[in-house]
Design a protein around this motif. Structure first.
Motif, mmCIF file in Angstrom:
data_model
loop_
_atom_site.group_PDB
_atom_site.id
_atom_site.type_symbol
_atom_site.label_atom_id
_atom_site.label_comp_id
_atom_site.label_asym_id
_atom_site.label_seq_id
_atom_site.Cartn_x
_atom_site.Cartn_y
_atom_site.Cartn_z
ATOM 1 N N PRO A 80 0.839 -1.198 0.000
ATOM 2 C CA PRO A 80 0.000 0.000 0.000
ATOM 3 C C PRO A 80 0.876 1.251 0.000
ATOM 4 C CG PRO A 80 0.150 -0.881 2.212
ATOM 5 C CD PRO A 80 0.920 -1.816 1.332
ATOM 6 N N VAL A 81 0.404 2.274 -0.690
ATOM 7 C CA VAL A 81 1.140 3.538 -0.755
ATOM 8 C C VAL A 81 0.127 4.652 -1.003
ATOM 9 C CG1 VAL A 81 1.590 3.320 -3.231
ATOM 10 C CG2 VAL A 81 3.131 4.700 -1.821
ATOM 11 N N GLN A 82 0.432 5.816 -0.513
ATOM 12 C CA GLN A 82 -0.446 6.958 -0.769
ATOM 13 C C GLN A 82 -0.137 7.586 -2.123
ATOM 14 O OE1 GLN A 82 -0.181 9.601 2.656
ATOM 15 N NE2 GLN A 82 -2.016 8.641 3.499
ATOM 16 N N ALA A 83 -1.128 8.221 -2.690
ATOM 17 C CA ALA A 83 -0.933 8.917 -3.959
ATOM 18 C C ALA A 83 0.233 9.891 -3.850
ATOM 19 C CB ALA A 83 -2.208 9.647 -4.358
ATOM 20 N N GLY A 84 1.052 9.909 -4.890
ATOM 21 C CA GLY A 84 2.248 10.732 -4.891
ATOM 22 C C GLY A 84 3.478 10.016 -4.381
ATOM 23 N N GLY A 85 3.281 8.863 -3.799
ATOM 24 C CA GLY A 85 4.399 8.102 -3.263
ATOM 25 C C GLY A 85 5.103 7.270 -4.319
ATOM 26 N N LEU A 99 2.889 7.952 -7.775
ATOM 27 C CA LEU A 99 1.827 6.967 -7.992
ATOM 28 C C LEU A 99 0.449 7.590 -7.863
ATOM 29 C CD1 LEU A 99 3.532 3.990 -6.222
ATOM 30 C CD2 LEU A 99 2.604 3.921 -8.546
ATOM 31 N N LYS A 100 -0.466 7.070 -8.663
ATOM 32 C CA LYS A 100 -1.842 7.545 -8.691
ATOM 33 C C LYS A 100 -2.778 6.390 -8.348
ATOM 34 C CE LYS A 100 -0.620 10.690 -12.469
ATOM 35 N NZ LYS A 100 -0.947 11.120 -13.846
ATOM 36 N N PRO A 101 -3.977 6.703 -7.863
ATOM 37 C CA PRO A 101 -4.914 5.612 -7.550
ATOM 38 C C PRO A 101 -5.162 4.683 -8.742
ATOM 39 C CG PRO A 101 -5.678 7.652 -6.571
ATOM 40 C CD PRO A 101 -4.492 8.011 -7.414
ATOM 41 N N GLN A 132 0.810 -7.145 -5.414
ATOM 42 C CA GLN A 132 -0.277 -6.169 -5.360
ATOM 43 C C GLN A 132 0.264 -4.779 -5.023
ATOM 44 O OE1 GLN A 132 -3.868 -6.583 -5.701
ATOM 45 N NE2 GLN A 132 -3.756 -4.329 -5.694
ATOM 46 N N VAL A 133 -0.154 -3.809 -5.808
ATOM 47 C CA VAL A 133 0.130 -2.407 -5.522
ATOM 48 C C VAL A 133 -1.195 -1.695 -5.321
ATOM 49 C CG1 VAL A 133 1.041 -0.252 -6.447
ATOM 50 C CG2 VAL A 133 2.294 -2.388 -6.807
ATOM 51 N N THR A 134 -1.361 -1.068 -4.178
ATOM 52 C CA THR A 134 -2.600 -0.360 -3.871
ATOM 53 C C THR A 134 -2.266 1.083 -3.539
ATOM 54 O OG1 THR A 134 -3.590 -2.387 -3.011
ATOM 55 C CG2 THR A 134 -4.645 -0.302 -2.415
ATOM 56 N N VAL A 135 -2.790 1.998 -4.349
ATOM 57 C CA VAL A 135 -2.516 3.422 -4.171
ATOM 58 C C VAL A 135 -3.780 4.101 -3.665
ATOM 59 C CG1 VAL A 135 -1.666 5.526 -5.235
ATOM 60 C CG2 VAL A 135 -0.901 3.297 -6.096
ATOM 61 N N SER A 136 -3.677 4.702 -2.503
ATOM 62 C CA SER A 136 -4.838 5.376 -1.915
ATOM 63 C C SER A 136 -4.733 6.886 -2.124
ATOM 64 C CB SER A 136 -4.941 5.057 -0.428
ATOM 65 O OG SER A 136 -3.760 5.459 0.242
ATOM 66 N N SER A 137 -5.879 7.500 -2.279
ATOM 67 C CA SER A 137 -5.900 8.955 -2.519
ATOM 68 C C SER A 137 -5.932 9.737 -1.224
ATOM 69 C CB SER A 137 -7.111 9.309 -3.368
ATOM 70 O OG SER A 137 -8.293 8.861 -2.743
#
Length: 118
Positions: free
Chosen positions: A10-15, A85-87, A113-118
């Protein structure tokens, strides 16, 4: 060849994240190593490739400027560096290999799995 992908999470948007694909059983440099992804509910799509022999790369337009592909010959590993990274980058990412003489990727690693949260 056998492929082992890792590095998702998991990563936040922009990460940023760096995916790794460890290759074993490769006896030639005449391989294209590719990264693909499958977003939830969608078809698998091509992201990038690198030609092991020449180090030439190709990045699909939707991630160009944000993703880079590289390899480490000594570690027999291919990387996908993903920045900003973007959602919509949320997906299962797969690495794959094909001989340059064929157009079909016939060796696949398990997905990461890559999960990008906004």
């Amino acid at each position: 060849v056998q492929l082992q992908a890792s590095g998702g999470g998991p990563v936040q948007a922009g990460g940023s994240l760096r995916l790794s694909c460890t290759v074993s059983g490769r006896t030639s440099s005449n391989y294209y190593m590719g990264w693909f992804r499958q977003p939830p509910g969608k078809e698998r799509e091509f992201v990038a490739h690198i030609y092991w022999r020449s180090d030439s790369t190709y990045i699909t337009d939707s991630v160009k400027g944000r993703f880079t592909i590289s390899r480490d010959n000594a570690k027999d590993t291919v990387y996908l560096q993903m920045n900003n990274l973007k959602p919509e980058d949320t997906a299962v990412y797969y690495c794959a290999a094909r001989l340059s003489t064929t157009g079909i990727y016939n060796s696949w690693g398990q997905g990461t799995q890559v999960t990008v949260s906004s």
